[in-house]
Scaffold this motif. Structure first.
Motif, PDB file in Angstrom:
ATOM      1  N   ARG A 135       0.833  -1.156   0.002  1.00  0.00           N
ATOM      2  CA  ARG A 135       0.029  -0.099  -0.026  1.00  0.00           C
ATOM      3  C   ARG A 135       0.858   1.187   0.150  1.00  0.00           C
ATOM      4  O   ARG A 135       0.490   2.298  -0.880  1.00  0.00           O
ATOM      5  CB  ARG A 135      -0.919  -0.224   1.200  1.00  0.00           C
ATOM      6  N   ARG A 136       1.774   1.279   0.756  1.00  0.00           N
ATOM      7  CA  ARG A 136       2.907   2.285   0.797  1.00  0.00           C
ATOM      8  C   ARG A 136       3.328   2.660  -0.298  1.00  0.00           C
ATOM      9  O   ARG A 136       3.505   4.037  -0.969  1.00  0.00           O
ATOM     10  CB  ARG A 136       3.998   2.064   1.668  1.00  0.00           C
ATOM     11  N   VAL A 137       3.876   1.608  -1.205  1.00  0.00           N
ATOM     12  CA  VAL A 137       4.380   1.858  -2.616  1.00  0.00           C
ATOM     13  C   VAL A 137       3.381   2.251  -3.472  1.00  0.00           C
ATOM     14  O   VAL A 137       3.943   3.299  -4.087  1.00  0.00           O
ATOM     15  CB  VAL A 137       5.235   0.553  -2.958  1.00  0.00           C
ATOM     16  N   PHE A 138       2.413   1.659  -3.840  1.00  0.00           N
ATOM     17  CA  PHE A 138       1.177   2.211  -4.723  1.00  0.00           C
ATOM     18  C   PHE A 138       0.844   3.401  -4.226  1.00  0.00           C
ATOM     19  O   PHE A 138       0.715   4.394  -5.144  1.00  0.00           O
ATOM     20  CB  PHE A 138       0.134   1.409  -4.918  1.00  0.00           C
ATOM     21  N   ASP A 139       0.697   3.871  -2.951  1.00  0.00           N
ATOM     22  CA  ASP A 139       0.108   5.069  -2.791  1.00  0.00           C
ATOM     23  C   ASP A 139       1.179   6.413  -3.052  1.00  0.00           C
ATOM     24  O   ASP A 139       1.060   7.321  -3.538  1.00  0.00           O
ATOM     25  CB  ASP A 139      -0.203   5.330  -1.242  1.00  0.00           C
ATOM     26  N   ALA A 140       2.498   5.909  -2.860  1.00  0.00           N
ATOM     27  CA  ALA A 140       3.460   7.027  -2.909  1.00  0.00           C
ATOM     28  C   ALA A 140       3.738   7.134  -4.636  1.00  0.00           C
ATOM     29  O   ALA A 140       3.912   8.343  -4.960  1.00  0.00           O
ATOM     30  CB  ALA A 140       4.849   6.376  -2.429  1.00  0.00           C
ATOM     31  N   LEU A 141       3.595   6.173  -5.332  1.00  0.00           N
ATOM     32  CA  LEU A 141       3.668   6.182  -6.716  1.00  0.00           C
ATOM     33  C   LEU A 141       2.373   7.018  -7.192  1.00  0.00           C
ATOM     34  O   LEU A 141       2.555   7.919  -8.038  1.00  0.00           O
ATOM     35  CB  LEU A 141       3.767   5.054  -7.395  1.00  0.00           C
ATOM     36  N   HIS A 142       1.351   6.550  -6.911  1.00  0.00           N
ATOM     37  CA  HIS A 142       0.047   7.251  -7.314  1.00  0.00           C
ATOM     38  C   HIS A 142       0.132   8.859  -6.828  1.00  0.00           C
ATOM     39  O   HIS A 142      -0.318   9.690  -7.597  1.00  0.00           O
ATOM     40  CB  HIS A 142      -1.126   6.681  -6.726  1.00  0.00           C
ATOM     41  N   ALA A 143       0.548   9.131  -5.795  1.00  0.00           N
ATOM     42  CA  ALA A 143       0.576  10.526  -5.356  1.00  0.00           C
ATOM     43  C   ALA A 143       1.358  11.381  -6.334  1.00  0.00           C
ATOM     44  O   ALA A 143       1.183  12.637  -6.308  1.00  0.00           O
ATOM     45  CB  ALA A 143       1.133  10.659  -3.863  1.00  0.00           C
ATOM     46  N   ARG A 144       2.318  10.702  -6.882  1.00  0.00           N
ATOM     47  CA  ARG A 144       3.233  11.527  -7.714  1.00  0.00           C
ATOM     48  C   ARG A 144       3.078  11.068  -9.248  1.00  0.00           C
ATOM     49  O   ARG A 144       3.805  11.703 -10.111  1.00  0.00           O
ATOM     50  CB  ARG A 144       4.820  11.021  -7.465  1.00  0.00           C
ATOM     51  N   ARG A 145       1.823  10.645  -9.499  1.00  0.00           N
ATOM     52  CA  ARG A 145       1.613  10.084 -10.809  1.00  0.00           C
ATOM     53  C   ARG A 145       2.508   9.249 -11.722  1.00  0.00           C
ATOM     54  O   ARG A 145       2.868   9.631 -12.763  1.00  0.00           O
ATOM     55  CB  ARG A 145       1.347  11.697 -11.671  1.00  0.00           C
ATOM     56  N   ILE A 146       3.321   8.394 -10.953  1.00  0.00           N
ATOM     57  CA  ILE A 146       4.056   7.525 -11.689  1.00  0.00           C
ATOM     58  C   ILE A 146       3.507   6.233 -11.948  1.00  0.00           C
ATOM     59  O   ILE A 146       3.183   5.527 -11.064  1.00  0.00           O
ATOM     60  CB  ILE A 146       5.516   7.415 -10.853  1.00  0.00           C
ATOM     61  N   PRO A 147       3.385   5.779 -13.263  1.00  0.00           N
ATOM     62  CA  PRO A 147       2.610   4.510 -13.546  1.00  0.00           C
ATOM     63  C   PRO A 147       3.740   3.205 -13.070  1.00  0.00           C
ATOM     64  O   PRO A 147       4.874   3.609 -13.061  1.00  0.00           O
ATOM     65  CB  PRO A 147       2.546   4.621 -15.031  1.00  0.00           C
ATOM     66  N   VAL A 148       2.850   2.452 -12.695  1.00  0.00           N
ATOM     67  CA  VAL A 148       3.760   1.192 -12.189  1.00  0.00           C
ATOM     68  C   VAL A 148       3.385  -0.150 -12.817  1.00  0.00           C
ATOM     69  O   VAL A 148       2.415  -0.166 -12.960  1.00  0.00           O
ATOM     70  CB  VAL A 148       3.711   1.063 -10.596  1.00  0.00           C
ATOM     71  N   ALA A 149       4.245  -0.910 -12.983  1.00  0.00           N
ATOM     72  CA  ALA A 149       4.115  -2.346 -13.508  1.00  0.00           C
ATOM     73  C   ALA A 149       4.656  -3.188 -12.220  1.00  0.00           C
ATOM     74  O   ALA A 149       5.959  -3.026 -11.969  1.00  0.00           O
ATOM     75  CB  ALA A 149       4.879  -2.381 -14.760  1.00  0.00           C
ATOM     76  N   VAL A 150       3.827  -4.339 -11.837  1.00  0.00           N
ATOM     77  CA  VAL A 150       4.404  -4.824 -10.653  1.00  0.00           C
ATOM     78  C   VAL A 150       4.833  -6.297 -11.067  1.00  0.00           C
ATOM     79  O   VAL A 150       3.919  -6.802 -11.938  1.00  0.00           O
ATOM     80  CB  VAL A 150       3.130  -4.932  -9.504  1.00  0.00           C
TER      81      VAL A 150
END
Length: 318
Positions: free
Chosen positions: A261-276
């Motif tokens: 949750r910390r990782v996804f929230d931190a990326l979303h807050a900065r508008r950084i797309p993520v592939a997990v």
């Protein structure tokens, strides 16, 4: 949310082998039953040309043709077969597909992947090709072709083992930032320095782990300043779990979910797309490993829903 798998390409392993081949099928089946918001598709195979963005042509050919030496196979830890070669190519293809989908929709997943011990000319630690490294280079090339300019990439590696192959591949490359939290005394014995490495002691539990992660993420954003990455790859290993045979850390199910949750929230807050990618997981009880991965995907789906509520789908022409 799009997710990609390659579990049709299983390999035969000797009795007692520690690699948990069934977990990939079990995870896909669990997702199909419990998470209708995740659209799972079989991954395409990465081409030799795509693999060559990172890997040496002679090594690619040796994997394809069954010409790996006994020593090379021992270092990988898996016996060569045509299905191993195909599975390795499709694992890379799944991360490529997830990277493209993430750039368009915010979040996507590979139900395997995270093969971070592979180097340009050799495999290691159950890793044949380095899926995140190949996908990074291809996403950068496609961004350049689409005239989007330089694509900066962040690799967040929370597998319990340090991503030595990935760190070596991107050493001294200012376009890719590698962050790794890993067991200090775990494999590999010789760590390759990344941009930010956090060594954790044996027995590290939820509170200490999450505090270390918070500090590492804060340092990552501090170092980037206003030049944030345009794409992240997140290796969400299940092997920090307290029930893992190889992990040596003591995170609970809830602690790992909080990590995600910390990782996804931190990326979303900065508008950084993520592939997990799922990366490692060697639970004494295989369903525990599957449960950790499933909760990671639940957190990914939650983040994807937040993305799609705010952002129209993108593409090369946008």
């Amino acid at each position: 949310m799009q997710a990609f798998h390659a579990d049709s390409f299983t390999i035969e392993l000797p009795p007692g082998h520690s690699f948990p081949m069934p977990k990939y099928r079990l995870l896909r089946e669990a997702i199909a039953l419990a998470e209708p918001g995740i659209r799972v598709r079989e991954a395409p195979a990465a081409s030799a040309g795509e693999l060559a963005l990172v890997h040496e042509p002679a090594y690619i050919a040796a994997v394809a043709e069954g010409a790996l030496s006994p020593a090379q196979q021992r270092e990988i830890g898996l016996p060569w077969s045509p299905r191993l070669a195909e599975r390795a190519r499709r694992s890379v293809g799944a991360t490529i597909a997830a990277g493209r989908a993430a750039l368009g929709e915010g979040v996507a997943a590979n139900l395997a992947g995270g093969t971070h011990h592979a180097f340009p000319g050799r495999g290691s630690g159950y890793c044949v090709f380095n899926d995140v490294a190949v996908a990074t280079r291809l996403m950068q090339a496609e961004a350049h072709r689409c005239r989007r300019g330089l694509l900066r990439v962040l690799v967040i590696d929370l597998d319990v083992h340090q991503g030595n192959g990935t760190a070596a591949i991107f050493r001294d490359d200012p376009t890719v930032f590698t962050l790794s939290l890993h067991g200090a005394r775990n494999f590999p014995a010789r760590k390759e320095p990344g941009d930010l490495d956090v060594d954790l002691p044996d027995g590290c539990g939820d509170a200490d782990y999450l505090a270390a992660l918070d500090a590492a993420l804060a340092e990552t954003w501090r170092r980037h300043g206003d030049r944030l990455p345009a794409l992240a790859f997140y290796l969400a290993g299940a092997d920090p779990h307290e029930g893992d045979r190889l992990g040596r850390l003591k995170l609970s199910f809830d602690g790992l979910a909080a990590r995600d949750r910390r990782v996804f929230d931190a990326l979303h807050a900065r508008r950084i797309p993520v592939a997990v990618a799922m990366a490692g997981g060697y639970g004494r009880v295989i369903t525990d490993t599957v449960a950790v991965h499933q909760r990671t995907l639940c957190e990914a789906l939650r983040s994807w829903r937040a993305w799609t509520a705010q952002t129209p789908a993108g593409g090369c022409g946008t």
